[in-house]
Design a protein around this motif. Sequence first.
Motif, PDB file in Angstrom:
ATOM      1  N   GLU A  51       0.807  -1.226   0.000  1.00  0.00           N
ATOM      2  CA  GLU A  51       0.000   0.000   0.000  1.00  0.00           C
ATOM      3  C   GLU A  51       0.839   1.275   0.000  1.00  0.00           C
ATOM      4  O   GLU A  51       0.602   2.188  -0.794  1.00  0.00           O
ATOM      5  CB  GLU A  51      -0.934  -0.028   1.205  1.00  0.00           C
ATOM      6  N   GLU A  52       1.817   1.370   0.889  1.00  0.00           N
ATOM      7  CA  GLU A  52       2.627   2.582   0.966  1.00  0.00           C
ATOM      8  C   GLU A  52       3.432   2.782  -0.317  1.00  0.00           C
ATOM      9  O   GLU A  52       3.504   3.894  -0.856  1.00  0.00           O
ATOM     10  CB  GLU A  52       3.567   2.521   2.170  1.00  0.00           C
TER      11      GLU A  52
ATOM     12  N   GLN B  64       0.528  10.442   8.401  1.00  0.00           N
ATOM     13  CA  GLN B  64      -0.117   9.537   7.454  1.00  0.00           C
ATOM     14  C   GLN B  64       0.378   8.104   7.656  1.00  0.00           C
ATOM     15  O   GLN B  64      -0.400   7.150   7.571  1.00  0.00           O
ATOM     16  CB  GLN B  64       0.130  10.008   6.022  1.00  0.00           C
ATOM     17  N   LYS B  65       1.653   7.950   7.950  1.00  0.00           N
ATOM     18  CA  LYS B  65       2.191   6.614   8.223  1.00  0.00           C
ATOM     19  C   LYS B  65       1.610   6.046   9.514  1.00  0.00           C
ATOM     20  O   LYS B  65       1.402   4.838   9.634  1.00  0.00           O
ATOM     21  CB  LYS B  65       3.711   6.651   8.263  1.00  0.00           C
TER      22      LYS B  65
ATOM     23  N   ALA C  92      -1.742   4.635   8.795  1.00  0.00           N
ATOM     24  CA  ALA C  92      -1.644   3.345   8.110  1.00  0.00           C
ATOM     25  C   ALA C  92      -1.624   2.182   9.096  1.00  0.00           C
ATOM     26  O   ALA C  92      -1.929   1.048   8.728  1.00  0.00           O
ATOM     27  CB  ALA C  92      -0.393   3.312   7.240  1.00  0.00           C
ATOM     28  N   LYS C  93      -1.300   2.449  10.334  1.00  0.00           N
ATOM     29  CA  LYS C  93      -1.247   1.391  11.344  1.00  0.00           C
ATOM     30  C   LYS C  93      -2.630   1.015  11.874  1.00  0.00           C
ATOM     31  O   LYS C  93      -2.779   0.004  12.548  1.00  0.00           O
ATOM     32  CB  LYS C  93      -0.347   1.815  12.507  1.00  0.00           C
TER      33      LYS C  93
ATOM     34  N   TYR D  74      -4.569  10.883   2.791  1.00  0.00           N
ATOM     35  CA  TYR D  74      -4.201   9.501   3.105  1.00  0.00           C
ATOM     36  C   TYR D  74      -5.393   8.559   2.911  1.00  0.00           C
ATOM     37  O   TYR D  74      -5.268   7.512   2.266  1.00  0.00           O
ATOM     38  CB  TYR D  74      -3.655   9.353   4.531  1.00  0.00           C
ATOM     39  N   TRP D  75      -6.556   8.905   3.473  1.00  0.00           N
ATOM     40  CA  TRP D  75      -7.718   8.010   3.373  1.00  0.00           C
ATOM     41  C   TRP D  75      -8.178   7.870   1.930  1.00  0.00           C
ATOM     42  O   TRP D  75      -8.602   6.790   1.505  1.00  0.00           O
ATOM     43  CB  TRP D  75      -8.860   8.472   4.284  1.00  0.00           C
TER      44      TRP D  75
ATOM     45  N   LYS E 206      -5.692   5.528   0.296  1.00  0.00           N
ATOM     46  CA  LYS E 206      -5.974   4.164   0.745  1.00  0.00           C
ATOM     47  C   LYS E 206      -7.180   3.599  -0.019  1.00  0.00           C
ATOM     48  O   LYS E 206      -7.145   2.465  -0.485  1.00  0.00           O
ATOM     49  CB  LYS E 206      -6.226   4.136   2.248  1.00  0.00           C
TER      50      LYS E 206
END
Length: 126
Positions: free
Chosen positions: A17-18, A43-44, A47-48, A72-73, A76
């Motif tokens: 993803e990243e 943002q990282k 992701a968690k 970010y969303w 994703k």
Amino acid sequence: MTKVAALKEMEAVMADEERFMESLLWVVDKDRVAKRLVLRHIQKELAKVRPTGGRRLQVVEVKPRQAGSSTYWLAKAYHQVTTVPNTTAVVVAHEREATKRLLGIFDFFQKRCEENGFAPFVSSDA
């Protein structure tokens, strides 16, 4: 690079993803300059966030402005709808115009991917 090696590389990018976000997605910065998405620390951290108990991920977030969480969303969601068959994403904001702005970012992801040779079909309607 051979075609087989290029295909394996693209499969690796799509699976991560990243890496997908930072390799294929572009954003427009505050100076109106298009540039590759580079994930910020916050943002990282987002992701968690993972679903628990076999449930779908649903997030309600109280967020600071300009931290990049909306981007970010959206990134994703774009990754999911382009790499997981039969996946749908819903983007909702507090106002119709805000929703349209968010969908504009999603459309920009699509446009830049197409321009760079990655052309999944994604439709966004406000």
